[in-house]
Design an enzyme around this catalytic site. Structure first.
Site, PDB file in Angstrom:
ATOM      1  N   GLU A   1      55.379  31.061  41.245  1.00 30.17           N
ATOM      2  CA  GLU A   1      54.960  31.657  40.169  1.00 30.17           C
ATOM      3  C   GLU A   1      56.099  32.105  39.234  1.00 30.17           C
ATOM      4  OE1 GLU A   1      53.621  34.976  42.544  1.00 30.17           O
ATOM      5  OE2 GLU A   1      51.909  33.460  43.496  1.00 30.17           O
TER       6      GLU A   1
ATOM      7  N   ASP B   1      56.939  40.215  50.576  1.00 32.93           N
ATOM      8  CA  ASP B   1      55.793  41.009  50.615  1.00 32.93           C
ATOM      9  C   ASP B   1      54.547  40.266  50.696  1.00 32.93           C
ATOM     10  OD1 ASP B   1      57.969  42.318  49.141  1.00 32.93           O
ATOM     11  OD2 ASP B   1      56.907  44.125  49.908  1.00 32.93           O
ATOM     12  N   PHE B   2      54.548  39.208  49.784  1.00 32.51           N
ATOM     13  CA  PHE B   2      53.223  38.416  49.376  1.00 32.51           C
ATOM     14  C   PHE B   2      52.885  37.308  50.412  1.00 32.51           C
ATOM     15  CE2 PHE B   2      54.437  39.352  44.533  1.00 32.51           C
ATOM     16  CZ  PHE B   2      54.072  40.649  44.760  1.00 32.51           C
TER      17      PHE B   2
ATOM     18  N   GLU C   1      49.366  32.830  46.655  1.00 35.01           N
ATOM     19  CA  GLU C   1      50.339  32.226  47.600  1.00 35.01           C
ATOM     20  C   GLU C   1      49.827  31.231  48.716  1.00 35.01           C
ATOM     21  OE1 GLU C   1      49.918  35.117  46.411  1.00 35.01           O
ATOM     22  OE2 GLU C   1      51.882  35.458  45.471  1.00 35.01           O
TER      23      GLU C   1
ATOM     24  N   LEU D   1      48.769  32.543  40.585  1.00 35.43           N
ATOM     25  CA  LEU D   1      49.204  33.660  41.354  1.00 35.43           C
ATOM     26  C   LEU D   1      48.183  33.425  42.448  1.00 35.43           C
ATOM     27  CD1 LEU D   1      49.269  36.460  38.608  1.00 35.43           C
ATOM     28  CD2 LEU D   1      51.174  35.027  39.768  1.00 35.43           C
TER      29      LEU D   1
ATOM     30  N   GLN E   1      57.339  34.954  45.206  1.00 36.84           N
ATOM     31  CA  GLN E   1      57.863  35.820  44.563  1.00 36.84           C
ATOM     32  C   GLN E   1      58.537  36.842  45.164  1.00 36.84           C
ATOM     33  OE1 GLN E   1      55.333  37.428  40.920  1.00 36.84           O
ATOM     34  NE2 GLN E   1      56.751  36.037  39.869  1.00 36.84           N
ATOM     35  N   PHE E   2      57.809  37.480  46.220  1.00 36.52           N
ATOM     36  CA  PHE E   2      58.290  38.391  46.873  1.00 36.52           C
ATOM     37  C   PHE E   2      57.932  38.520  48.220  1.00 36.52           C
ATOM     38  CE2 PHE E   2      57.955  40.441  42.848  1.00 36.52           C
ATOM     39  CZ  PHE E   2      59.349  41.404  42.591  1.00 36.52           C
TER      40      PHE E   2
ATOM     41  N   HIS F   1      56.920  45.378  47.020  1.00 39.01           N
ATOM     42  CA  HIS F   1      57.873  44.486  46.587  1.00 39.01           C
ATOM     43  C   HIS F   1      59.249  44.507  47.339  1.00 39.01           C
ATOM     44  CE1 HIS F   1      55.266  45.215  43.282  1.00 39.01           C
ATOM     45  NE2 HIS F   1      55.479  44.034  42.940  1.00 39.01           N
TER      46      HIS F   1
END
Length: 324
Positions: A29, A85-86, A60, A58, A82-83, A127
């Site tokens: 992303e 967490d995702f 994952e 967007l 991107q993070f 994040h």
């Protein structure tokens, strides 16, 4: 030798491998024109074009699905989530599909999943997590977490060249905070090999990622109190360098395990179990775990500071072990 930041060394590793191997490509992303949310992949689009440096929707799960398919087709995909967490929204692709692929089909799956990791940037619960324990629990995945610019490049190149799926947790707090000498040429650091960052005789402090720097600060303070902290940087969690862990512990007979992830169910529990099982007769004091508080990551600076492991936590822990 050039001085690069942690983020620049990751970019250097990607560019180096893309020049050497046309099968390597990066995607995620906002990866291409924007250079990723932290700017780590800036300038790659200009050099390698939009076939090898691509933006994605967007999604994952779709990113991981593409990575698995591309690896099976003979490419060397390096997707970015991107993070970190995702990653949970791609959990099945990582755990069920990628991790067990070699076991199920006897086929290598060379993909490297880059995942910005950790807190300290005041960007809250979605994040700032450290989710490595989810993946540490899963057979078939290799897990890397470098602490310095030199290691960030050498370990990422080793991950990209590895035949198995590797999760490469990179410390976003360190992207532009720390700098160090990084060779221009490509080089590998072996996965599964810990690094002794500082020698000491009293307590082994085992850690990885950004916590290495906090541990080294604590060692400097404790040195003035005649307490010698030995700092062992694991660098990769799977494979785990058990030999280095046991060798250091048998030298000091006391151990602190430090990580930014929350303590409950964390990697610290596994490391302590290994020490108790394999080195029980060498224990001079109960092993100590220092980690984040067991709660969601706060946004407010004062609350996040209270949530994260602190220098004071290490100092008090070390003094307690020496008094035991």
């Amino acid at each position: 030798m050039p001085i690069l930041s942690y983020g620049e060394s990751i970019r250097s590793a990607l560019a180096s491998e893309m020049r050497l191997d046309e099968r390597v490509y990066v995607f995620g992303e906002d990866m291409a024109g924007y250079g990723g949310v932290f700017g780590v992949t800036q300038k790659l689009l200009e050099e390698f074009g939009n076939t090898r440096v691509r933006n994605t929707p967007l999604s994952e799960a779709a990113i991981m699905g593409e990575a698995i398919g591309a690896a099976l087709a003979g490419l060397r995909p390096v997707p970015e989530i991107q993070f970190s967490d995702f990653m949970t929204t791609a959990f099945s692709q990582i755990i069920d599909a990628a991790a067990s692929y070699h076991y199920r089909f006897n086929t290598s799956l060379p993909l490297t999943l880059r995942a910005p990791h950790g807190g300290g940037m005041r960007i809250g619960n979605f994040h700032s997590k450290c989710p490595e324990a989810y993946y540490f629990h899963t057979p078939g995945l290799k897990i890397v977490c470098p602490s310095t610019p030199y290691e960030a490049k050498g370990l990422l190149i080793a991950a990209i060249r590895d035949p198995d799926p590797v999760i490469y947790f990179e410390e976003k707090k360190l992207y532009w905070e720390i700098k160090g000498e990084v060779p221009e040429e490509a080089y590998e650091l072996p996965l599964g090999k810990a690094d002794l960052k500082r020698e000491g005789k009293d307590i082994t402090l085992v850690t990885y990622g950004s916590m290495v720097h906090l541990a080294l600060k604590a060692a400097q303070v404790l040195e003035k109190e005649k307490i010698e902290l030995e700092v062992l940087d694991l660098r990769s969690l799977t494979p785990l360098d058990e030999a280095a862990l046991f060798q250091s512990f048998k030298k000091t007979n006391r151990v602190i395990v430090l990580h930014e992830a929350v303590q409950r169910g964390g990697i610290g529990g596994e490391l302590v179990s290994l020490i108790v099982e394999k080195c029980f007769d060498d224990l001079a004091a109960p092993p100590l775990r220092i980690a984040s508080k067991f709660c969601p990551v706060p946004v407010a600076p004062t609350l996040e500071d209270a949530y994260l492991p602190s220098l004071q936590d290490i100092l008090e822990g070390a003094r307690g072990l020496m008094r035991y």
